[in-house]
Design a protein around this motif. Structure first.
Motif, short mmCIF file in Angstrom:
data_model
loop_
_atom_site.label_atom_id
_atom_site.label_comp_id
_atom_site.label_asym_id
_atom_site.label_seq_id
_atom_site.Cartn_x
_atom_site.Cartn_y
_atom_site.Cartn_z
N UNK A 13 0.36 -1.53 0.10
CA UNK A 13 -0.11 -0.07 0.02
C UNK A 13 0.65 1.05 0.20
N UNK A 14 0.02 2.30 -0.63
CA UNK A 14 0.20 3.19 -0.17
C UNK A 14 -0.53 4.45 0.17
N UNK A 15 0.16 5.50 0.69
CA UNK A 15 -0.84 7.32 1.13
C UNK A 15 -0.43 8.21 0.55
N UNK A 16 -0.94 8.97 0.46
CA UNK A 16 -0.62 10.71 0.83
C UNK A 16 0.81 11.01 0.24
N UNK A 17 1.14 9.89 -1.11
CA UNK A 17 2.54 10.22 -1.49
C UNK A 17 2.22 10.42 -3.34
N UNK A 18 3.28 10.71 -4.08
CA UNK A 18 3.36 9.67 -5.61
C UNK A 18 4.57 9.03 -5.54
N UNK A 19 4.56 8.05 -6.35
CA UNK A 19 5.89 7.02 -6.37
C UNK A 19 5.70 7.27 -8.46
N UNK A 20 7.54 7.83 -7.86
CA UNK A 20 8.01 7.92 -9.13
C UNK A 20 9.67 7.28 -9.50
N UNK A 21 8.98 5.77 -11.24
CA UNK A 21 9.70 5.04 -11.53
C UNK A 21 10.62 5.93 -12.23
N UNK A 22 11.69 5.80 -12.35
CA UNK A 22 13.02 5.71 -13.45
C UNK A 22 14.06 5.01 -13.37
N UNK A 23 14.34 4.45 -14.78
CA UNK A 23 15.19 3.31 -15.15
C UNK A 23 15.83 4.06 -16.06
N UNK A 24 17.14 3.47 -15.92
CA UNK A 24 18.41 3.35 -16.63
C UNK A 24 18.62 2.36 -17.66
N UNK A 32 4.25 7.99 -13.19
CA UNK A 32 4.28 7.88 -11.83
C UNK A 32 3.09 7.79 -10.86
N UNK A 33 3.27 7.53 -10.27
CA UNK A 33 1.65 6.76 -9.64
C UNK A 33 1.37 7.68 -8.20
N UNK A 34 0.43 8.44 -8.17
CA UNK A 34 -0.51 9.29 -6.97
C UNK A 34 -1.52 8.20 -6.10
N UNK A 35 -0.95 7.61 -5.41
CA UNK A 35 -1.36 7.16 -4.16
C UNK A 35 -2.93 7.64 -3.54
N UNK A 36 -2.64 9.13 -3.02
CA UNK A 36 -4.19 9.69 -2.85
C UNK A 36 -3.81 8.89 -1.37
N UNK A 37 -5.41 9.05 -0.99
CA UNK A 37 -6.36 8.51 0.01
C UNK A 37 -5.16 7.05 0.51
N UNK A 38 -5.36 6.11 -0.59
CA UNK A 38 -4.76 5.31 -0.80
C UNK A 38 -4.41 4.64 -1.97
N UNK A 39 -3.59 3.38 -2.14
CA UNK A 39 -3.87 2.42 -2.99
C UNK A 39 -2.78 1.61 -2.80
N UNK A 40 -2.58 0.45 -3.67
CA UNK A 40 -1.57 -0.56 -3.69
C UNK A 40 -0.99 -1.12 -5.38
N UNK A 41 0.58 -1.48 -4.90
CA UNK A 41 0.43 -2.00 -6.58
C UNK A 41 1.44 -3.53 -6.26
N UNK A 42 1.87 -3.91 -7.76
CA UNK A 42 3.50 -4.82 -7.68
C UNK A 42 3.83 -3.91 -8.48
N UNK A 43 5.62 -4.53 -8.54
CA UNK A 43 6.23 -3.93 -9.19
C UNK A 43 6.99 -5.12 -9.73
N UNK A 83 16.52 4.48 -10.35
CA UNK A 83 16.05 4.59 -9.05
C UNK A 83 14.32 4.59 -8.53
N UNK A 84 14.12 4.87 -7.50
CA UNK A 84 12.67 5.46 -7.53
C UNK A 84 11.84 5.75 -6.88
N UNK A 85 11.30 7.32 -6.84
CA UNK A 85 11.37 8.12 -6.00
C UNK A 85 10.59 8.46 -5.16
#
Length: 321
Positions: free
Chosen positions: A75-86, A109-120, A132-134
């Motif tokens: 899960x994630x809350x209250x954030x955005x994830x930034x995925x960037x590959x070389x 760029x994934x916006x979690x907002x109130x709540x999300x879940x994801x796999x990688x 990098x993952x930010x």
């Protein structure tokens, strides 16, 4: 990407008076057979650069003979994830119904907002995994926004002895169209051997230079791989110098100092201990707040949350300067 620490540190995201270079620590991603990532943010010396609140650098890992990246739904809350590959290829699935690939030189760029879940999960054809993952903290007014996802492939811009890819914000005449909730800068900078690059930057921003490869000097200090050099607000230029005899590459992060106190624990960003405790309880209870990931076929159906610490999570006061 998840923070898979079994005992996450009690770190509160707040500005500090630290200036200089942050050195990373190695963290296993996904269990005892996991790849190692180099975590630079958050640290006690400095937990944020603008709204950037988390930075992992990994690779280059040769994953042909072993396990690559396999991060189960989390899960994630209250954030955005930034995925960037070389290098490499990662399959992203989330509970907003997005199924996308993370490719080198392309922003996811994934916006979690109130709540999300994801796999990688890195793909079977991936031989080298490197990127990098930010994370970006959302301001209080937007932290319960809807789930969202954006993809952008920034065109390379050639400067004198350098190549620039601006994936968030604006720099040197290049501008990303991707929406963010606070002013941000995110860019990849490739420097030719011996090149010195002076960039005009927003003096209201603080900036961080995260070295990926090569030998780069920032502010008179030569960085090691995954070091992050910090420049405080008030300066209108940033200089990077490649002191090596081969190419060098860095990620530049920036934004105005984040004005709010945050509590960040595991994969949650909140404003109080009670926020975090509630998010954890709801995730453990399979609450609909986070939804479900469809199509993940990894080793765990979902990552369980680690136990909360014995004491209450308390924000550290923001410094006056």
């Amino acid at each position: 990407m998840s923070n898979t620490d079994t005992a996450p540190a009690e770190l509160t995201c707040a500005n500090s008076e630290f200036t200089g270079v942050l050195h990373p620590r190695e963290v296993p991603l996904g269990g005892p057979r996991a790849i190692l990532v180099r975590r630079t943010l958050p640290q006690r010396e400095r937990s944020m650069i603008g709204a950037w609140c988390f930075a992992d650098h990994y690779g280059p890992h040769d994953v042909r003979a072993g396990r690559g990246m396999d991060v189960p739904p989390h899960p994630h809350t209250g954030l955005q994830t930034v995925s960037w590959l070389f290098d490499g290829l990662i399959e992203h699935r989330d509970s907003a119904g997005i199924h996308a690939m993370v490719r080198p030189g392309e922003l996811n760029l994934m916006t979690a907002g109130a709540g999300i879940c994801h796999s990688e999960v890195s793909t079977p054809e991936t031989t080298i995994l490197h990127g990098v993952q930010l994370w970006v903290a959302l301001p209080d007014a937007d932290r319960d926004t809807d789930r969202d996802f954006a993809h952008y492939a920034p065109p390379p811009e050639n400067l004198d002895g350098a190549t620039l890819r601006v994936f968030l914000g604006e720099l040197a005449g290049s501008r990303s169209p991707v929406h963010t909730f606070t002013p941000l800068l995110g860019a990849q900078i490739d420097l030719d051997a011996g090149a010195v690059l002076t960039l005009d930057v927003d003096p209201g921003f603080e900036h961080g230079v995260l070295l990926d490869q090569g030998v780069i000097e920032v502010g008179g200090t030569t960085l090691a791989v995954a070091d992050l050099a910090y420049q405080a607000p008030g300066r209108a230029q940033l200089q990077l110098a490649n002191r090596g005899d081969g190419p060098a590459r860095a990620i530049l992060l920036g934004g105005p100092p984040f004005p709010e106190e945050l509590v960040m624990w595991w994969n949650f960003v909140g404003r109080s201990h009670d926020d975090i405790a509630t998010y954890r309880e709801l995730w453990q209870a399979d609450d609909a707040r986070f939804g479900e990931v469809q199509g993940y076929e990894g080793h765990l159906a979902r990552l369980p949350a680690p136990p909360l610490p014995n004491g209450r999570l308390k924000p550290r006061p923001r410094p006056s300067a």
